[in-house]
Design a protein around this motif. Sequence first.
Motif, PDB file in Angstrom:
ATOM      1  N   SER B  26       0.836  -1.209   0.000  1.00  0.00           N
ATOM      2  CA  SER B  26       0.000   0.000   0.000  1.00  0.00           C
ATOM      3  C   SER B  26       0.869   1.256   0.000  1.00  0.00           C
ATOM      4  N   ASN B  27       2.078   1.143   0.533  1.00  0.00           N
ATOM      5  CA  ASN B  27       2.988   2.295   0.518  1.00  0.00           C
ATOM      6  C   ASN B  27       3.745   2.379  -0.803  1.00  0.00           C
ATOM      7  N   SER B  28       3.002   2.532  -1.857  1.00  0.00           N
ATOM      8  CA  SER B  28       3.592   2.724  -3.187  1.00  0.00           C
ATOM      9  C   SER B  28       2.717   3.725  -3.921  1.00  0.00           C
ATOM     10  N   ILE B  29       3.282   4.338  -4.948  1.00  0.00           N
ATOM     11  CA  ILE B  29       2.512   5.376  -5.646  1.00  0.00           C
ATOM     12  C   ILE B  29       1.247   4.796  -6.258  1.00  0.00           C
ATOM     13  N   LYS B  30       1.372   3.630  -6.902  1.00  0.00           N
ATOM     14  CA  LYS B  30       0.190   3.121  -7.615  1.00  0.00           C
ATOM     15  C   LYS B  30      -0.939   2.718  -6.665  1.00  0.00           C
ATOM     16  N   TYR B  31      -0.598   2.356  -5.429  1.00  0.00           N
ATOM     17  CA  TYR B  31      -1.651   2.031  -4.471  1.00  0.00           C
ATOM     18  C   TYR B  31      -2.007   3.226  -3.590  1.00  0.00           C
ATOM     19  N   SER B  32      -1.468   4.379  -3.897  1.00  0.00           N
ATOM     20  CA  SER B  32      -1.794   5.586  -3.134  1.00  0.00           C
ATOM     21  C   SER B  32      -2.472   6.638  -3.996  1.00  0.00           C
ATOM     22  N   LEU B  33      -2.823   6.276  -5.230  1.00  0.00           N
ATOM     23  CA  LEU B  33      -3.445   7.246  -6.129  1.00  0.00           C
ATOM     24  C   LEU B  33      -4.805   7.712  -5.604  1.00  0.00           C
ATOM     25  N   GLY B  34      -5.509   6.803  -4.944  1.00  0.00           N
ATOM     26  CA  GLY B  34      -6.794   7.200  -4.351  1.00  0.00           C
ATOM     27  C   GLY B  34      -6.567   8.226  -3.247  1.00  0.00           C
ATOM     28  N   GLY B  35      -5.542   8.002  -2.432  1.00  0.00           N
ATOM     29  CA  GLY B  35      -5.222   8.959  -1.374  1.00  0.00           C
ATOM     30  C   GLY B  35      -4.803  10.302  -1.945  1.00  0.00           C
ATOM     31  N   MET B  36      -4.074  10.270  -3.049  1.00  0.00           N
ATOM     32  CA  MET B  36      -3.677  11.531  -3.689  1.00  0.00           C
ATOM     33  C   MET B  36      -4.913  12.266  -4.223  1.00  0.00           C
ATOM     34  N   THR B  37      -5.842  11.501  -4.773  1.00  0.00           N
ATOM     35  CA  THR B  37      -7.090  12.103  -5.259  1.00  0.00           C
ATOM     36  C   THR B  37      -7.839  12.756  -4.101  1.00  0.00           C
ATOM     37  N   LEU B  38      -7.841  12.059  -2.975  1.00  0.00           N
ATOM     38  CA  LEU B  38      -8.504  12.613  -1.784  1.00  0.00           C
ATOM     39  C   LEU B  38      -7.806  13.900  -1.332  1.00  0.00           C
ATOM     40  N   SER B  39      -6.482  13.934  -1.436  1.00  0.00           N
ATOM     41  CA  SER B  39      -5.741  15.160  -1.080  1.00  0.00           C
ATOM     42  C   SER B  39      -6.190  16.318  -1.968  1.00  0.00           C
ATOM     43  N   SER B  40      -6.274  16.052  -3.268  1.00  0.00           N
ATOM     44  CA  SER B  40      -6.712  17.109  -4.192  1.00  0.00           C
ATOM     45  C   SER B  40      -8.125  17.566  -3.849  1.00  0.00           C
ATOM     46  N   PHE B  41      -8.960  16.601  -3.497  1.00  0.00           N
ATOM     47  CA  PHE B  41     -10.342  16.954  -3.145  1.00  0.00           C
ATOM     48  C   PHE B  41     -10.357  17.853  -1.911  1.00  0.00           C
ATOM     49  N   GLY B  42      -9.500  17.539  -0.946  1.00  0.00           N
ATOM     50  CA  GLY B  42      -9.400  18.392   0.249  1.00  0.00           C
ATOM     51  C   GLY B  42      -8.989  19.805  -0.121  1.00  0.00           C
ATOM     52  N   VAL B  43      -8.011  19.926  -1.027  1.00  0.00           N
ATOM     53  CA  VAL B  43      -7.575  21.251  -1.485  1.00  0.00           C
ATOM     54  C   VAL B  43      -8.735  21.966  -2.181  1.00  0.00           C
ATOM     55  N   LEU B  44      -9.493  21.212  -2.957  1.00  0.00           N
ATOM     56  CA  LEU B  44     -10.644  21.798  -3.670  1.00  0.00           C
ATOM     57  C   LEU B  44     -11.690  22.324  -2.691  1.00  0.00           C
ATOM     58  N   VAL B  45     -11.957  21.558  -1.642  1.00  0.00           N
ATOM     59  CA  VAL B  45     -12.973  21.979  -0.671  1.00  0.00           C
ATOM     60  C   VAL B  45     -12.518  23.250   0.039  1.00  0.00           C
ATOM     61  N   ILE B  46     -11.276  23.259   0.503  1.00  0.00           N
ATOM     62  CA  ILE B  46     -10.794  24.433   1.250  1.00  0.00           C
ATOM     63  C   ILE B  46     -10.723  25.668   0.341  1.00  0.00           C
ATOM     64  N   SER B  47     -10.132  25.506  -0.832  1.00  0.00           N
ATOM     65  CA  SER B  47     -10.037  26.658  -1.741  1.00  0.00           C
ATOM     66  C   SER B  47     -11.421  27.076  -2.226  1.00  0.00           C
ATOM     67  N   GLY B  48     -12.331  26.102  -2.362  1.00  0.00           N
ATOM     68  CA  GLY B  48     -13.697  26.414  -2.794  1.00  0.00           C
ATOM     69  C   GLY B  48     -14.440  27.233  -1.747  1.00  0.00           C
ATOM     70  N   ILE B  49     -14.233  26.899  -0.473  1.00  0.00           N
ATOM     71  CA  ILE B  49     -14.873  27.680   0.600  1.00  0.00           C
ATOM     72  C   ILE B  49     -14.370  29.125   0.550  1.00  0.00           C
ATOM     73  N   LEU B  50     -13.066  29.286   0.322  1.00  0.00           N
ATOM     74  CA  LEU B  50     -12.511  30.643   0.243  1.00  0.00           C
ATOM     75  C   LEU B  50     -13.029  31.377  -0.998  1.00  0.00           C
ATOM     76  N   LEU B  51     -13.086  30.651  -2.124  1.00  0.00           N
ATOM     77  CA  LEU B  51     -13.585  31.280  -3.362  1.00  0.00           C
ATOM     78  C   LEU B  51     -15.031  31.752  -3.200  1.00  0.00           C
ATOM     79  N   ALA B  52     -15.815  30.959  -2.462  1.00  0.00           N
ATOM     80  CA  ALA B  52     -17.235  31.283  -2.291  1.00  0.00           C
ATOM     81  C   ALA B  52     -17.424  32.630  -1.591  1.00  0.00           C
ATOM     82  N   GLN B  53     -16.411  33.086  -0.864  1.00  0.00           N
ATOM     83  CA  GLN B  53     -16.529  34.373  -0.180  1.00  0.00           C
ATOM     84  C   GLN B  53     -16.528  35.528  -1.176  1.00  0.00           C
ATOM     85  N   PHE B  54     -16.029  35.278  -2.374  1.00  0.00           N
ATOM     86  CA  PHE B  54     -15.875  36.357  -3.358  1.00  0.00           C
ATOM     87  C   PHE B  54     -16.778  36.200  -4.578  1.00  0.00           C
TER      88      PHE B  54
END
Lengths: 139, 337
Positions: B26-54
């Motif tokens: 599981s500690n390999s890139i190919k088995y961590s792609l889902g986790g990386m996707t989740l990281s991007s989603f987290g960035v999207l949620v946080i940046s989206g909340i900030l964007l919504a203010q404007f």
Amino acid sequence: MRKYIFFITIIFIFIAQNAIAHGGHKKESTSIAEAEEKSSIDPMYATQEEESDPLENSGLFSPSDLFMESEIVPAEPNTKTDMKMEGSHNEHDDPNMPKVVSAKHKAVETSAKGYGIAAGITLFAGLVFAGLTFIRPGE
Amino acid sequence: MANGLTKILEDRLGIHLLEYDIPEHSNSIKYSLGGMTLSSFGVLVISGILLAQFFIPDPERANRSLHYLVDQVYLGWYLRGIHFWAGEVLTVTMILHAIRVFFTASYKNPREINWLIGIGIMMMMITLLFTGTVLKWDQEAYEALAHFLWVAEEMGPFGLPLTEAFAQGVPLLNRIYMAHISLLPIIVIVMIGLHLFYIKYHKLSQLPDATKPAKNIPFTQHMAYLRRAGSGILLLICLLALTIAPPLGEEPVLGLEVTKPPWQFVWIYALENLWVPSLIVAPPIIIGFLLAIPIVDQNKECYWKRRPLAITVLAGFILIFAALIIWGSVTTMTHSM
């Protein structure tokens, strides 16, 4: 390390693909969309001609919703005109019609507001990643 | 002192429950792609909340509010760039994750349900991508929505809830904004929760060519790996946001078709150019195909060299999509819709 290089290569291949995709925009952006005489081969809404634009009944797409008074553009061409697709087979010059330039990716200018802070944030993100990569706490 | 505090927190928060074993691979890139996707989603949620203010979800002001954000608000351009590039990176890692799952046959018994949930998440992400494209309300957004509404109208009563006729007097942009910032993210978060639950329930799939059970590591070690992978994803997003500004046009001119969709949708633009009704037909066929995979493929074999048909289908799928994306990028529309 080779795995990381491979992964980053994959990511950038997709991004390069993105650039290719928008390369289409780039090409089109050099030309300008213009309206012209109505034709039976209107590319986008030909099948809707009798009903005109499918969005026309939407308040959302009313010109008065979209633009200030001074900026109102003809949402619905008169009966003798219709919009044509830019850059393809229907290009004519009509200076009275609105011109649209496709948006495309641009390089960020260093004069953008807060560029230094943004660079600092990015640098900090890089330092965090470097630190985690070299120390690998918990791994 | 520090150790005592750590122990108190661990006891109170139940962190020891995360010490369960998972396979070492599981500690390999190919088995961590889902986790990386989740990281991007987290960035999207946080940046989206900030964007919504404007952002002002009003047809008259949506595009201008974005221009104001990008040109006038301190770091506004960077915030929008992060949101945009997080979506791009998420798309890439999500697709790679799906390819990896197919390649290693991780969708097979007993993980069929999780494959279906994953496809559902992918559909929701694509919908989020689409609604996000429309919200900026420039020419590209208008044309995307025009195509969508054409499809919705062709679908008759089934498409009615997706049109303005469903809630007359309410601008469609408001409803799309609501879907983008609340309805769709809530659905995605619930589905991600289910996805993670079933990964835990069925355990991470073994390596397809494994001859003996894999060595195990504690899950917390995998979390540490994902933390590093997530920080790499964040760095990539920040670098892209710092150097390349996402496209943002002016307010749309109605009735024109001059833009092409984002690369994630260019394939359907190409198909539309071949045959207009493919706008309606292609998405359900592709979704149906993806959903049918674990039902149709009952072969127990997981190693790719012993699954020639499945691998050929995968390669064909990738090639066709790549070809359509490239062709759609270089061609111009010649059809009548």
